[in-house]
Design an enzyme around this catalytic site. Structure first.
Site, PDB file in Angstrom:
ATOM      1  N   GLY A 102     -26.308  37.212 -31.152  1.00 51.63           N
ATOM      2  CA  GLY A 102     -26.503  38.535 -30.555  1.00 51.63           C
ATOM      3  C   GLY A 102     -27.906  39.071 -30.775  1.00 51.63           C
ATOM      4  N   THR A 103     -28.457  38.857 -31.950  1.00 51.51           N
ATOM      5  CA  THR A 103     -29.785  39.402 -32.268  1.00 51.51           C
ATOM      6  C   THR A 103     -30.834  38.793 -31.343  1.00 51.51           C
ATOM      7  OG1 THR A 103     -29.111  39.717 -34.553  1.00 51.51           O
ATOM      8  CG2 THR A 103     -31.489  39.666 -34.129  1.00 51.51           C
ATOM      9  N   ASN A 183     -20.389  48.948 -33.368  1.00 50.71           N
ATOM     10  CA  ASN A 183     -19.825  48.078 -34.405  1.00 50.71           C
ATOM     11  C   ASN A 183     -19.353  48.845 -35.635  1.00 50.71           C
ATOM     12  OD1 ASN A 183     -22.808  48.293 -34.391  1.00 50.71           O
ATOM     13  ND2 ASN A 183     -22.606  47.398 -36.416  1.00 50.71           N
ATOM     14  N   GLN A 211     -19.675  43.353 -29.703  1.00 44.03           N
ATOM     15  CA  GLN A 211     -18.336  43.688 -30.232  1.00 44.03           C
ATOM     16  C   GLN A 211     -17.251  43.632 -29.157  1.00 44.03           C
ATOM     17  OE1 GLN A 211     -17.383  44.051 -33.362  1.00 44.03           O
ATOM     18  NE2 GLN A 211     -19.414  43.997 -34.301  1.00 44.03           N
ATOM     19  N   SER A 231     -22.030  37.375 -28.885  1.00 49.88           N
ATOM     20  CA  SER A 231     -22.178  36.542 -30.085  1.00 49.88           C
ATOM     21  C   SER A 231     -20.853  35.858 -30.418  1.00 49.88           C
ATOM     22  CB  SER A 231     -22.617  37.442 -31.242  1.00 49.88           C
ATOM     23  OG  SER A 231     -22.679  36.696 -32.424  1.00 49.88           O
ATOM     24  N   HIS A 233     -19.532  34.506 -33.193  1.00 51.89           N
ATOM     25  CA  HIS A 233     -18.772  34.653 -34.439  1.00 51.89           C
ATOM     26  C   HIS A 233     -17.965  35.943 -34.525  1.00 51.89           C
ATOM     27  CE1 HIS A 233     -21.540  37.343 -36.925  1.00 51.89           C
ATOM     28  NE2 HIS A 233     -22.356  37.012 -35.943  1.00 51.89           N
ATOM     29  N   THR A 269     -33.784  22.094 -29.023  1.00 51.29           N
ATOM     30  CA  THR A 269     -32.552  21.324 -28.808  1.00 51.29           C
ATOM     31  C   THR A 269     -31.344  22.242 -28.976  1.00 51.29           C
ATOM     32  OG1 THR A 269     -33.671  19.371 -29.604  1.00 51.29           O
ATOM     33  CG2 THR A 269     -31.258  19.282 -29.575  1.00 51.29           C
ATOM     34  N   CYS A 359     -25.188  44.350 -42.278  1.00 53.94           N
ATOM     35  CA  CYS A 359     -26.411  44.451 -43.090  1.00 53.94           C
ATOM     36  C   CYS A 359     -26.333  45.592 -44.094  1.00 53.94           C
ATOM     37  CB  CYS A 359     -27.635  44.582 -42.206  1.00 53.94           C
ATOM     38  SG  CYS A 359     -27.330  45.315 -40.632  1.00 53.94           S
TER      39      CYS A 359
HETATM   40  N1  PLP Z   1     -24.989  43.780 -32.149  1.00 51.64           N
HETATM   41  C1  PLP Z   1     -23.849  44.199 -32.708  1.00 51.64           C
HETATM   42  C2  PLP Z   1     -23.139  45.372 -32.133  1.00 51.64           C
HETATM   43  C3  PLP Z   1     -23.322  43.544 -33.827  1.00 51.64           C
HETATM   44  O1  PLP Z   1     -22.195  43.981 -34.387  1.00 51.64           O
HETATM   45  C4  PLP Z   1     -24.023  42.419 -34.345  1.00 51.64           C
HETATM   46  C5  PLP Z   1     -23.525  41.739 -35.560  1.00 51.64           C
HETATM   47  O2  PLP Z   1     -23.329  42.339 -36.589  1.00 51.64           O
HETATM   48  C6  PLP Z   1     -25.198  42.011 -33.701  1.00 51.64           C
HETATM   49  C7  PLP Z   1     -25.650  42.706 -32.607  1.00 51.64           C
HETATM   50  C8  PLP Z   1     -25.949  40.806 -34.176  1.00 51.64           C
HETATM   51  O3  PLP Z   1     -25.298  39.630 -33.742  1.00 51.64           O
HETATM   52  P1  PLP Z   1     -25.608  38.230 -34.471  1.00 51.64           P
HETATM   53  O4  PLP Z   1     -25.019  38.317 -35.835  1.00 51.64           O
HETATM   54  O5  PLP Z   1     -24.930  37.208 -33.621  1.00 51.64           O
HETATM   55  O6  PLP Z   1     -27.082  38.063 -34.461  1.00 51.64           O
END
Ligand code: PLP
Length: 406
Positions: A102-103, A183, A211, A231, A233, A269, A359
């Site tokens: 996601g980041t 989130n 989310q 994302s 996970h 890759t 975080c």
């Molecule tokens: N955006 C939201 C709303 C999230 O909850 C998270 C993960 O905590 C992220 C972005 C970041 O995703 P990733 O952990 O896959 O980089």
């Protein structure tokens, strides 16, 4: 904003949910006797996802860019995964780019909107994830874009009237970056209306749907969103893999340079097993949505009801009773000597929750989201987030423990 449930509704909800939440058809995933209620941070890998990934971690190890048979096998698997993800999201395969999560997806979307689509102004909100907020601040500090934060309503939702005013008054090309579900609070954006507004005023619209993808049906062919982040996970897929959807209406340039992977958009890759896992997890989530989502929602409502009955002093952050994702419940406890140690003591009792985003887990008092909504962090915030692997018994145990700890 404090969400309160009228007492007559509480007893109804309690009876309804006691029956509903008691039926866990999904195998419990308790590890080392811990109760895991931090599913917005990450989720357990579904064993069926692992099974689908295994060949790509063992026998099918070819580099997808190799022209020989081993390479061709993995190339085909990636393209099938892309087709499957695209079909589920209502997109075209050419609009789906696999990323490292996601980041990375949000960084790519925001930076490329400023660099390639000439957006000189970014409209976002103070409740976004740091993947968005820190990227926007970085661009602002470099003088590459002006930043405006859309006003929040008392329940934490975006004030759409204010969003429209900001869009109308904007003199330069605009990027709007607003998350689909928060989130920390679970608050859900009306993504259709936000998309319509962006279209009306000619703005580029990016949404962090980390989310919601895998938890909420999306049809991107009908939603006016230009870019969207997801994302793996967060919905029982693997970590380190994500998707950036880029509508075919816009053209952006790569953020990572090197090889020609991902149709020249993302060099390096491919994370083959991760990509296969992402697609499998999304397929499972989609197949089981009608069964799993009411079950998970019933767990959230069960916890809300029990907390409200047993601890009238608690509040629910955001719009918990309204437009809110069924996987997240953010609870505000009054600050006392005991509640200040709540996260620590819950952890000591083998109950895994968090104070907000991953975080900030462990550090209480720091949630930028709660501060943006409430104006201060005058309560102890605990985010409970649920998955198909949780049970009603776990929720009951947590409430009992809270009784001992408060
Ligand atoms: N955006 C939201 C709303 C999230 O909850 C998270 C993960 O905590 C992220 C972005 C970041 O995703 P990733 O952990 O896959 O980089």
């Amino acid at each position: 904003m404090v969400s309160t449930i009228p007492f007559f509704m509480l007893s109804f909800l309690y009876k309804f949910n006691s029956a509903e939440a008691g039926k866990n058809e999904f195998k419990s995933y308790t590890v080392m006797n811990r109760i895991y209620l931090d599913n917005a941070a990450t989720t357990a890998l579904d064993p069926l996802v692992l099974e689908a990934m295994m060949p790509f971690l063992t026998t099918h190890y070819g580099n997808p860019s190799s022209v020989h048979g081993y390479g061709r096998d993995t190339r085909i698997a990636i393209e099938n995964a892309r087709k499957s993800v695209a079909a589920i999201l209502g997109a075209k395969p050419s609009e789906i780019f696999f990323t490292a999560g996601g980041t990375e997806s949000s960084n790519t979307a925001i930076i490329s909107a400023v660099r390639d689509l000439r957006c000189k102004r970014i409209i976002t909100s103070l409740t976004e994830h740091h993947a968005t907020l820190h990227t926007v601040e970085y661009l602002h500090e470099r003088g590459e874009a002006e930043v405006q934060y859309a006003r929040l309503l008392p329940d934490g939702h975006i004030d759409m009237t204010n969003l429209e005013t900001l869009l109308r008054e904007s003199k330069s090309e605009c990027l709007v970056s607003l998350m689909h579900a928060n989130n920390e609070t679970g608050n859900m954006l009306d993504i259709e209306t936000a998309g319509e507004l962006c279209k009306l005023y000619g703005a580029i619209f990016h949404s962090d749907a980390v989310q919601t993808v895998g938890h909420f049906p999306l049809n991107l062919s009908k939603t006016k969103v230009d870019m969207l982040s997801a994302s793996g996970h967060k919905f029982h897929g693997p970590k380190g893999v994500g998707v950036l959807y880029v509508s075919e209406q816009i053209k952006i340039k790569p953020l990572i340079h090197g090889g020609s992977q991902e149709r020249n958009m993302r060099a390096g890759t491919e994370n083959v097993a991760g990509i296969i896992g992402f697609a499998k997890a999304l397929e499972l989530a989609t197949e089981n949505y009608d069964k799993e989502s009411p079950y998970i929602r019933s767990l959230k409502l069960h916890l809300m009801t029990r907390l409200a009955l047993q601890f009238p002093c608690v509040c629910f952050n955001g719009d918990a009773c309204g437009s809110s994702l069924y996987t997240v419940l953010s609870v505000g406890f009054p600050k006392t000597e005991k509640t200040e140690m709540l996260l620590f003591n819950l952890d000591m009792s083998n109950i895994c929750v968090s104070s907000g985003s991953a975080c900030t887990s462990g550090a209480n008092g720091g949630s930028h989201v709660i501060k943006a909504i409430r104006g201060n962090n005058d309560r102890v915030t605990v985010r409970f987030s649920f998955s198909k692997y949780n049970t009603k018994e776990e929720i009951d145990y947590v409430v009992e423990k809270l009784g001992e700890l408060m």
